[in-house]
Design a protein around this motif. Sequence first.
Motif, PDB file in Angstrom:
ATOM      1  N   PHE A  54      23.806 -76.086   7.051  1.00 60.14           N
ATOM      2  CA  PHE A  54      24.627 -77.281   7.268  1.00 60.14           C
ATOM      3  C   PHE A  54      25.249 -77.758   5.958  1.00 60.14           C
ATOM      4  CE2 PHE A  54      21.837 -78.343  11.136  1.00 60.14           C
ATOM      5  CZ  PHE A  54      22.591 -77.476  11.900  1.00 60.14           C
ATOM      6  N   PHE A  55      24.485 -77.639   4.859  1.00 57.24           N
ATOM      7  CA  PHE A  55      25.051 -78.048   3.573  1.00 57.24           C
ATOM      8  C   PHE A  55      26.225 -77.163   3.190  1.00 57.24           C
ATOM      9  CE2 PHE A  55      20.973 -80.231   2.384  1.00 57.24           C
ATOM     10  CZ  PHE A  55      21.553 -81.473   2.291  1.00 57.24           C
ATOM     11  N   ARG A  88      31.295 -67.552  16.473  1.00 57.41           N
ATOM     12  CA  ARG A  88      30.060 -66.944  16.999  1.00 57.41           C
ATOM     13  C   ARG A  88      30.409 -65.629  17.641  1.00 57.41           C
ATOM     14  NH1 ARG A  88      29.997 -71.965  15.928  1.00 57.41           N
ATOM     15  NH2 ARG A  88      28.098 -73.215  15.843  1.00 57.41           N
ATOM     16  N   TYR A  89      30.350 -64.540  16.867  1.00 55.08           N
ATOM     17  CA  TYR A  89      31.111 -63.341  17.168  1.00 55.08           C
ATOM     18  C   TYR A  89      30.943 -62.715  18.546  1.00 55.08           C
ATOM     19  CZ  TYR A  89      32.614 -58.585  17.391  1.00 55.08           C
ATOM     20  OH  TYR A  89      33.125 -57.422  17.832  1.00 55.08           O
ATOM     21  N   PRO A  90      29.791 -62.213  18.945  1.00 53.59           N
ATOM     22  CA  PRO A  90      29.889 -61.428  20.188  1.00 53.59           C
ATOM     23  C   PRO A  90      30.356 -62.263  21.378  1.00 53.59           C
ATOM     24  CG  PRO A  90      27.744 -61.162  19.157  1.00 53.59           C
ATOM     25  CD  PRO A  90      28.420 -62.282  18.471  1.00 53.59           C
ATOM     26  N   GLU A  91      29.995 -63.570  21.379  1.00 47.26           N
ATOM     27  CA  GLU A  91      30.403 -64.412  22.500  1.00 47.26           C
ATOM     28  C   GLU A  91      31.849 -64.864  22.342  1.00 47.26           C
ATOM     29  OE1 GLU A  91      27.391 -66.109  20.793  1.00 47.26           O
ATOM     30  OE2 GLU A  91      26.390 -64.350  21.602  1.00 47.26           O
ATOM     31  N   ASP A 142      28.333 -75.646   5.352  1.00 45.08           N
ATOM     32  CA  ASP A 142      29.267 -75.561   6.478  1.00 45.08           C
ATOM     33  C   ASP A 142      29.087 -74.277   7.278  1.00 45.08           C
ATOM     34  OD1 ASP A 142      30.194 -77.851   5.351  1.00 45.08           O
ATOM     35  OD2 ASP A 142      31.873 -76.903   4.345  1.00 45.08           O
ATOM     36  N   ARG A 143      27.843 -73.859   7.441  1.00 44.60           N
ATOM     37  CA  ARG A 143      27.572 -72.668   8.242  1.00 44.60           C
ATOM     38  C   ARG A 143      26.772 -73.074   9.483  1.00 44.60           C
ATOM     39  NH1 ARG A 143      23.946 -69.624   6.137  1.00 44.60           N
ATOM     40  NH2 ARG A 143      23.376 -70.798   4.298  1.00 44.60           N
ATOM     41  N   VAL A 144      26.266 -72.080  10.221  1.00 42.08           N
ATOM     42  CA  VAL A 144      25.522 -72.361  11.449  1.00 42.08           C
ATOM     43  C   VAL A 144      24.027 -72.189  11.240  1.00 42.08           C
ATOM     44  CG1 VAL A 144      25.309 -71.810  13.870  1.00 42.08           C
ATOM     45  CG2 VAL A 144      27.488 -71.505  12.729  1.00 42.08           C
ATOM     46  N   HIS A 178      28.948 -82.841   3.083  1.00 40.64           N
ATOM     47  CA  HIS A 178      29.093 -81.606   3.855  1.00 40.64           C
ATOM     48  C   HIS A 178      28.091 -81.565   4.993  1.00 40.64           C
ATOM     49  CE1 HIS A 178      31.932 -79.016   1.609  1.00 40.64           C
ATOM     50  NE2 HIS A 178      31.712 -79.930   0.687  1.00 40.64           N
ATOM     51  N   PHE A 179      26.843 -81.996   4.692  1.00 35.01           N
ATOM     52  CA  PHE A 179      25.771 -81.948   5.698  1.00 35.01           C
ATOM     53  C   PHE A 179      26.125 -82.812   6.903  1.00 35.01           C
ATOM     54  CE2 PHE A 179      21.715 -83.362   7.462  1.00 35.01           C
ATOM     55  CZ  PHE A 179      21.067 -82.162   7.597  1.00 35.01           C
ATOM     56  N   TRP A 234      17.383 -80.654   0.166  1.00 35.37           N
ATOM     57  CA  TRP A 234      18.676 -81.185  -0.237  1.00 35.37           C
ATOM     58  C   TRP A 234      18.931 -80.869  -1.709  1.00 35.37           C
ATOM     59  CZ3 TRP A 234      19.576 -87.222  -0.003  1.00 35.37           C
ATOM     60  CH2 TRP A 234      20.903 -87.503  -0.279  1.00 35.37           C
ATOM     61  N   THR A 254      26.982 -82.853  -1.480  1.00 44.14           N
ATOM     62  CA  THR A 254      26.376 -81.968  -0.475  1.00 44.14           C
ATOM     63  C   THR A 254      26.059 -82.741   0.800  1.00 44.14           C
ATOM     64  OG1 THR A 254      24.329 -82.266  -1.694  1.00 44.14           O
ATOM     65  CG2 THR A 254      25.420 -80.157  -1.914  1.00 44.14           C
ATOM     66  N   LEU A 255      25.673 -84.016   0.650  1.00 42.58           N
ATOM     67  CA  LEU A 255      25.355 -84.795   1.860  1.00 42.58           C
ATOM     68  C   LEU A 255      26.597 -84.975   2.731  1.00 42.58           C
ATOM     69  CD1 LEU A 255      22.972 -86.225   3.177  1.00 42.58           C
ATOM     70  CD2 LEU A 255      23.836 -88.351   2.264  1.00 42.58           C
ATOM     71  N   TRP A 296      19.688 -77.135  -2.435  1.00 43.15           N
ATOM     72  CA  TRP A 296      21.021 -76.620  -2.142  1.00 43.15           C
ATOM     73  C   TRP A 296      22.098 -77.402  -2.863  1.00 43.15           C
ATOM     74  CZ3 TRP A 296      20.666 -71.991  -0.715  1.00 43.15           C
ATOM     75  CH2 TRP A 296      19.513 -71.593  -0.044  1.00 43.15           C
ATOM     76  N   THR A 297      21.695 -78.217  -3.850  1.00 40.34           N
ATOM     77  CA  THR A 297      22.695 -78.959  -4.618  1.00 40.34           C
ATOM     78  C   THR A 297      22.697 -78.561  -6.080  1.00 40.34           C
ATOM     79  OG1 THR A 297      22.429 -80.851  -3.159  1.00 40.34           O
ATOM     80  CG2 THR A 297      23.456 -81.252  -5.273  1.00 40.34           C
ATOM     81  N   THR A 313      32.245 -71.174  11.488  1.00 39.79           N
ATOM     82  CA  THR A 313      31.756 -69.892  11.951  1.00 39.79           C
ATOM     83  C   THR A 313      32.318 -69.554  13.332  1.00 39.79           C
ATOM     84  OG1 THR A 313      29.737 -70.466  10.823  1.00 39.79           O
ATOM     85  CG2 THR A 313      29.659 -68.561  12.260  1.00 39.79           C
ATOM     86  N   ASN A 357      20.533 -68.821  14.797  1.00 39.53           N
ATOM     87  CA  ASN A 357      20.740 -69.383  16.133  1.00 39.53           C
ATOM     88  C   ASN A 357      20.579 -68.332  17.220  1.00 39.53           C
ATOM     89  OD1 ASN A 357      22.992 -67.881  15.703  1.00 39.53           O
ATOM     90  ND2 ASN A 357      24.432 -69.391  16.458  1.00 39.53           N
ATOM     91  N   ARG A 358      19.908 -67.219  16.905  1.00 41.81           N
ATOM     92  CA  ARG A 358      19.820 -66.145  17.894  1.00 41.81           C
ATOM     93  C   ARG A 358      18.478 -66.132  18.612  1.00 41.81           C
ATOM     94  NH1 ARG A 358      24.738 -64.152  19.262  1.00 41.81           N
ATOM     95  NH2 ARG A 358      25.828 -65.537  17.872  1.00 41.81           N
ATOM     96  N   ARG A 362      31.203 -82.279   7.591  1.00 36.09           N
ATOM     97  CA  ARG A 362      31.995 -81.059   7.696  1.00 36.09           C
ATOM     98  C   ARG A 362      31.581 -80.236   8.902  1.00 36.09           C
ATOM     99  NH1 ARG A 362      34.672 -79.819   2.945  1.00 36.09           N
ATOM    100  NH2 ARG A 362      35.209 -81.923   2.379  1.00 36.09           N
ATOM    101  N   LYS A 363      32.575 -79.780   9.656  1.00 35.04           N
ATOM    102  CA  LYS A 363      32.262 -78.891  10.773  1.00 35.04           C
ATOM    103  C   LYS A 363      32.191 -77.456  10.268  1.00 35.04           C
ATOM    104  CE  LYS A 363      33.750 -78.889  14.912  1.00 35.04           C
ATOM    105  NZ  LYS A 363      34.667 -78.862  16.071  1.00 35.04           N
ATOM    106  N   ASP A 364      31.309 -76.673  10.888  1.00 30.42           N
ATOM    107  CA  ASP A 364      31.219 -75.288  10.447  1.00 30.42           C
ATOM    108  C   ASP A 364      32.442 -74.516  10.931  1.00 30.42           C
ATOM    109  OD1 ASP A 364      30.577 -73.837  13.061  1.00 30.42           O
ATOM    110  OD2 ASP A 364      29.071 -75.430  13.017  1.00 30.42           O
TER     111      ASP A 364
END
Lengths: 166, 343
Positions: free
Chosen positions: B37-38, A47-50, B40-42, A37-38, B303, A34-35, B306-307, A45, B45-46, A41-43
Amino acid sequence: MESLSNKRKVIESKPLSLWERTYLPAVVKGLAITLKHFLFRKDVTVRYPEQKREFSENFRGMHSLKRDDEGRERCTACGLCALSCPAEAITMIAAERKPGEENLYREEKYAAVYEINMLRCIFCGLCEEACPKEAIYLDGDIVPADYLRKDFIYGKDKLVEAPLNQ
Amino acid sequence: MDTREIIVRLVLIVVIFLISLVIAMYSTYAERKIAAFFQDRVGPNRAGPFGILQPLADGAKMFLKEEIIPTNSSKFLFIVGPSLAIMTACIGSAVIPWGQQIQIGTRMYDLQVTDINVGLLYIFGVVSLGVYGVMIGGWASNNKYSLLGAIRAASQNISYEIAMGLSIIALLMVTNTLSLKEIAAQQHGWHWNVLYQPIGFLLFIVCAFAETNRTPFDLPECETELVGGYHTEYSSMKLGFYLFAEYINMFVSSAVMATLYWGGYNYPGMDWVAAHVGPVVGPLIGMVVLFAKIFLFIFFFMWVRWTIPRFRYDQLMDLGWKGLIPLAIANIIGTGLWITFVK
């Protein structure tokens, strides 16, 4: 039984050793994964409306009623699109072109009212294929959300292409 | 104790209370961001830049939601449950030494609300009180899922408190004091207790996960089996209090772990720094170091969450009674032998 595909794997389940039974090695291994990924790894996603993903070339979205080169509506209200529609989403009322309206409508008959119920439509594109006048295409964006059912019945105001010179 | 001392203490109490609330608030944000982040999401952020106003939005939402008290619940206990949960979560931080003595004007003040000589027992008592909020809430809801969650919470906490207490006994044999102020002071200059009590620390952190109901020991609120566990019937800010209490507990137990095992406010080269920056800034740097350690532990809590998947209930009990408690007893014996023959 003998395996015909040679894909069979024999899995040995050995009893866990004392060290493994403390769960610690597995926990550390998991934490390392998991670390990774933390940190690295790039996300993925969008960012939909934009930020929008590009549609594929044959994407079928909102309908538009086309105009010809001189800016006249192509639709002649033959009703083939309504007939071909498996969801029965399309209705129209035909009217006869009056003298002096030749710059508005290409054919002698035109659709005075043309309505598509976007809640019924399944975006199959059969109307597009049925149209003999190349008047309807599903080349628009995603149909936006709304609050009331009646607001999903799109009339000519939303469907017809903008006039040429504007 | 004169007036000035009392004022300083009161200011300290208010500041620590606010800090724990703010940290709990932003732990919810951190949890969601870190989880993202674990995976691979965002993450959120709104609301504001990078979503930093998200906790405020969540809080406003919690307050504005409809408050439902079930008809067949015991209304008094239904309200007492979350109140008790958040109260016991907040009082735990009273005995934690946040730094060395600080000089204000000409006098020295402790950066600690109160130094009681049984500080460690006090923390232990407060932690075990925490389960009453969960139990009373689950019982008062008059819902079998809540009740099952509450029963699980009670038996889990009892089981893991034993191992936790035994690991603390081994620590006490090393430190010879129950006062957290002295324990923190003893660890000055690389005499961190984790170096003398590695197994004790391992036991303590596992038990801390169980006591704060965090994954992999979050069986009291395990949503796959028990809908929402003990807070199934709760809504609005009462639910907010339960969730908030969990995060405050996490903060306090991180602070306890940092103080007991990881040197508290001590850091390498602190004498040199203190000699150069003076008696006001020096302790404040120590405080920052302590908070850095606390945040590391909070990060570790998340950590792990989420593991590692949740334990099955019998595995949980197995681990507690057949794994941790014998290990803790062996640790006590080992520490005793070490003190007698080596030290």
